[in-house]
Design a protein around this motif. Structure first.
Motif, PDB file in Angstrom:
ATOM      1  N   THR A  51      68.862  19.850  24.773  1.00 40.51           N
ATOM      2  CA  THR A  51      68.689  20.101  26.189  1.00 40.51           C
ATOM      3  C   THR A  51      68.598  21.585  26.475  1.00 40.51           C
ATOM      4  O   THR A  51      67.787  22.042  27.271  1.00 40.51           O
ATOM      5  CB  THR A  51      69.868  19.487  26.981  1.00 40.51           C
ATOM      6  OG1 THR A  51      69.903  18.085  26.735  1.00 40.51           O
ATOM      7  CG2 THR A  51      69.701  19.731  28.471  1.00 40.51           C
ATOM      8  N   SER A  52      69.442  22.368  25.810  1.00 47.40           N
ATOM      9  CA  SER A  52      69.457  23.801  26.084  1.00 47.40           C
ATOM     10  C   SER A  52      68.169  24.467  25.629  1.00 47.40           C
ATOM     11  O   SER A  52      67.799  25.515  26.127  1.00 47.40           O
ATOM     12  CB  SER A  52      70.654  24.461  25.382  1.00 47.40           C
ATOM     13  OG  SER A  52      70.510  24.375  23.977  1.00 47.40           O
ATOM     14  N   ASN A  53      67.478  23.865  24.674  1.00 42.69           N
ATOM     15  CA  ASN A  53      66.225  24.427  24.194  1.00 42.69           C
ATOM     16  C   ASN A  53      65.044  23.590  24.670  1.00 42.69           C
ATOM     17  O   ASN A  53      64.000  23.570  24.043  1.00 42.69           O
ATOM     18  CB  ASN A  53      66.236  24.496  22.662  1.00 42.69           C
ATOM     19  CG  ASN A  53      67.275  25.462  22.156  1.00 42.69           C
ATOM     20  OD1 ASN A  53      67.433  26.523  22.715  1.00 42.69           O
ATOM     21  ND2 ASN A  53      67.980  25.091  21.113  1.00 42.69           N
ATOM     22  N   ASP A  58      64.895  23.058  32.689  1.00 41.61           N
ATOM     23  CA  ASP A  58      66.270  23.051  32.188  1.00 41.61           C
ATOM     24  C   ASP A  58      66.699  24.477  31.850  1.00 41.61           C
ATOM     25  O   ASP A  58      67.815  24.886  32.146  1.00 41.61           O
ATOM     26  CB  ASP A  58      66.386  22.181  30.923  1.00 41.61           C
ATOM     27  CG  ASP A  58      66.170  20.714  31.225  1.00 41.61           C
ATOM     28  OD1 ASP A  58      66.553  20.285  32.322  1.00 41.61           O
ATOM     29  OD2 ASP A  58      65.615  20.010  30.377  1.00 41.61           O
ATOM     30  N   LYS A  59      65.813  25.212  31.217  1.00 42.43           N
ATOM     31  CA  LYS A  59      66.130  26.584  30.820  1.00 42.43           C
ATOM     32  C   LYS A  59      66.398  27.464  32.038  1.00 42.43           C
ATOM     33  O   LYS A  59      67.351  28.250  32.056  1.00 42.43           O
ATOM     34  CB  LYS A  59      64.984  27.176  29.999  1.00 42.43           C
ATOM     35  CG  LYS A  59      64.837  26.600  28.605  1.00 42.43           C
ATOM     36  CD  LYS A  59      63.745  27.349  27.843  1.00 42.43           C
ATOM     37  CE  LYS A  59      63.676  26.895  26.402  1.00 42.43           C
ATOM     38  NZ  LYS A  59      62.653  27.662  25.642  1.00 42.43           N
ATOM     39  N   GLN A  64      68.494  30.686  31.205  1.00 46.41           N
ATOM     40  CA  GLN A  64      67.980  31.086  29.911  1.00 46.41           C
ATOM     41  C   GLN A  64      66.640  31.797  30.064  1.00 46.41           C
ATOM     42  O   GLN A  64      65.987  31.711  31.104  1.00 46.41           O
ATOM     43  CB  GLN A  64      67.828  29.861  29.007  1.00 46.41           C
ATOM     44  CG  GLN A  64      69.141  29.168  28.681  1.00 46.41           C
ATOM     45  CD  GLN A  64      68.947  27.924  27.842  1.00 46.41           C
ATOM     46  OE1 GLN A  64      67.823  27.497  27.598  1.00 46.41           O
ATOM     47  NE2 GLN A  64      70.037  27.317  27.407  1.00 46.41           N
ATOM     48  N   THR A  65      66.233  32.493  29.032  1.00 44.92           N
ATOM     49  CA  THR A  65      64.960  33.182  29.031  1.00 44.92           C
ATOM     50  C   THR A  65      63.817  32.182  28.864  1.00 44.92           C
ATOM     51  O   THR A  65      63.907  31.268  28.045  1.00 44.92           O
ATOM     52  CB  THR A  65      64.890  34.222  27.894  1.00 44.92           C
ATOM     53  OG1 THR A  65      65.931  35.186  28.098  1.00 44.92           O
ATOM     54  CG2 THR A  65      63.552  34.938  27.883  1.00 44.92           C
ATOM     55  N   TYR A  99      67.517  32.461  40.126  1.00 48.87           N
ATOM     56  CA  TYR A  99      68.111  31.586  39.124  1.00 48.87           C
ATOM     57  C   TYR A  99      68.841  32.328  38.003  1.00 48.87           C
ATOM     58  O   TYR A  99      69.497  31.696  37.182  1.00 48.87           O
ATOM     59  CB  TYR A  99      67.031  30.695  38.493  1.00 48.87           C
ATOM     60  CG  TYR A  99      66.399  29.731  39.466  1.00 48.87           C
ATOM     61  CD1 TYR A  99      67.046  28.553  39.841  1.00 48.87           C
ATOM     62  CD2 TYR A  99      65.157  30.004  40.034  1.00 48.87           C
ATOM     63  CE1 TYR A  99      66.473  27.671  40.736  1.00 48.87           C
ATOM     64  CE2 TYR A  99      64.569  29.121  40.935  1.00 48.87           C
ATOM     65  CZ  TYR A  99      65.233  27.957  41.284  1.00 48.87           C
ATOM     66  OH  TYR A  99      64.659  27.084  42.176  1.00 48.87           O
ATOM     67  N   GLY A 100      68.705  33.651  37.963  1.00 47.35           N
ATOM     68  CA  GLY A 100      69.324  34.400  36.871  1.00 47.35           C
ATOM     69  C   GLY A 100      68.625  34.198  35.561  1.00 47.35           C
ATOM     70  O   GLY A 100      69.196  34.400  34.491  1.00 47.35           O
TER      71      GLY A 100
END
Length: 251
Positions: A51-53, A58-59, A64-65, A99-100
């Protein structure tokens, strides 16, 4: 030894054997449960990792970048305005502020590029796998490409992007400058629907702004700073809606 003593010894031996068997079964069950729990933990860890990748939305939600590729013509590279007024610069800043999420944006654009040239340029890229690819072209094709030729090249470009990474989302853009020709924009809309792609129709957003076209363009084709700002807002709203709707990407 008396018969009674022999019976007692036999009973004790039977009890011992049964005890050993029960203990072994208990141990086997515990070991099996441990393996099951370990496998479950491994599965959960793998799911979290996947999920994180995963997909770009989702990123972004997880700060995430993300990697973005912009393909197209002069409007793809925001030609004619300062760096701070480019629509890609604004989208990048918006992703970080809202979203950062940091975004790396690679722009592969040539002022006079058409769909076929964009396809050829994409195939030559060293890195072809991105989280999001935006296709911003069409103006040049309306003047120098047949409608069927445009459709074929545009669809081949979509297929090439999807072939490199099924998790890549694609956003198609109908440029705001294509005001008189309707068949080419419709071809973009039809292909976007066929492949379940995100689409932004800048023509419609220009109309919604209630600004006269001469304020949205510098020469009748290239957008002004105000025009590129509408490009940015349109892309941002599309990404925002995709996140909020939990968009699923079609391979």
């Amino acid at each position: 030894m008396s018969r009674r003593g022999q019976i007692i010894i036999i009973v004790l031996l039977v009890i011992s054997v049964v005890g050993v068997l029960l203990f072994g079964q208990y141990k086997d069950n515990k070991d099996a449960q441990k393996v099951l729990l370990d496998n479950q933990k491994l599965l959960e860890t793998s799911e979290i990792k996947d999920t994180s990748n995963g997909f770009i939305y989702d990123k972004i939600s997880k700060k995430q970048t993300v990697s973005i590729l912009v393909l197209g013509d002069a409007q793809a590279s925001s030609e004619g305005v300062a760096q701070g007024d480019k629509w890609t610069t604004k989208v990048k800043a918006w992703l970080n502020e809202k979203y950062g999420s940091l975004a790396t944006i690679n722009i592969v654009a040539v002022p006079t590029q058409n769909a076929q040239a964009s396809l050829e340029g994409y195939k030559k890229l060293d890195v072809k796998s991105y989280d999001l690819v935006l296709i911003c072209l069409g103006e040049r094709d309306t003047a120098y490409t047949s409608l069927n030729g445009f459709k074929t090249s545009y669809e081949d470009l979509i297929k090439a992007i999807k072939a490199n990474n099924a998790a890549t989302d694609i956003m198609t853009m109908v440029e705001g400058s294509i005001r008189l020709n309707r068949s080419f924009p419709q071809a973009i809309l039809d292909l976007s629907s066929q492949y379940n792609l995100l689409n932004v129709d800048v023509r419609a957003e220009f109309k919604k702004s209630n600004l006269p076209y001469y304020k949205l363009s510098t020469n009748g084709i290239l957008p002004s700073a105000e025009g590129y700002n509408i490009y940015a807002l349109t892309v941002e709203n599309s990404i925002k809606n995709a996140i909020e709707s939990n968009r699923k990407i079609t391979p």
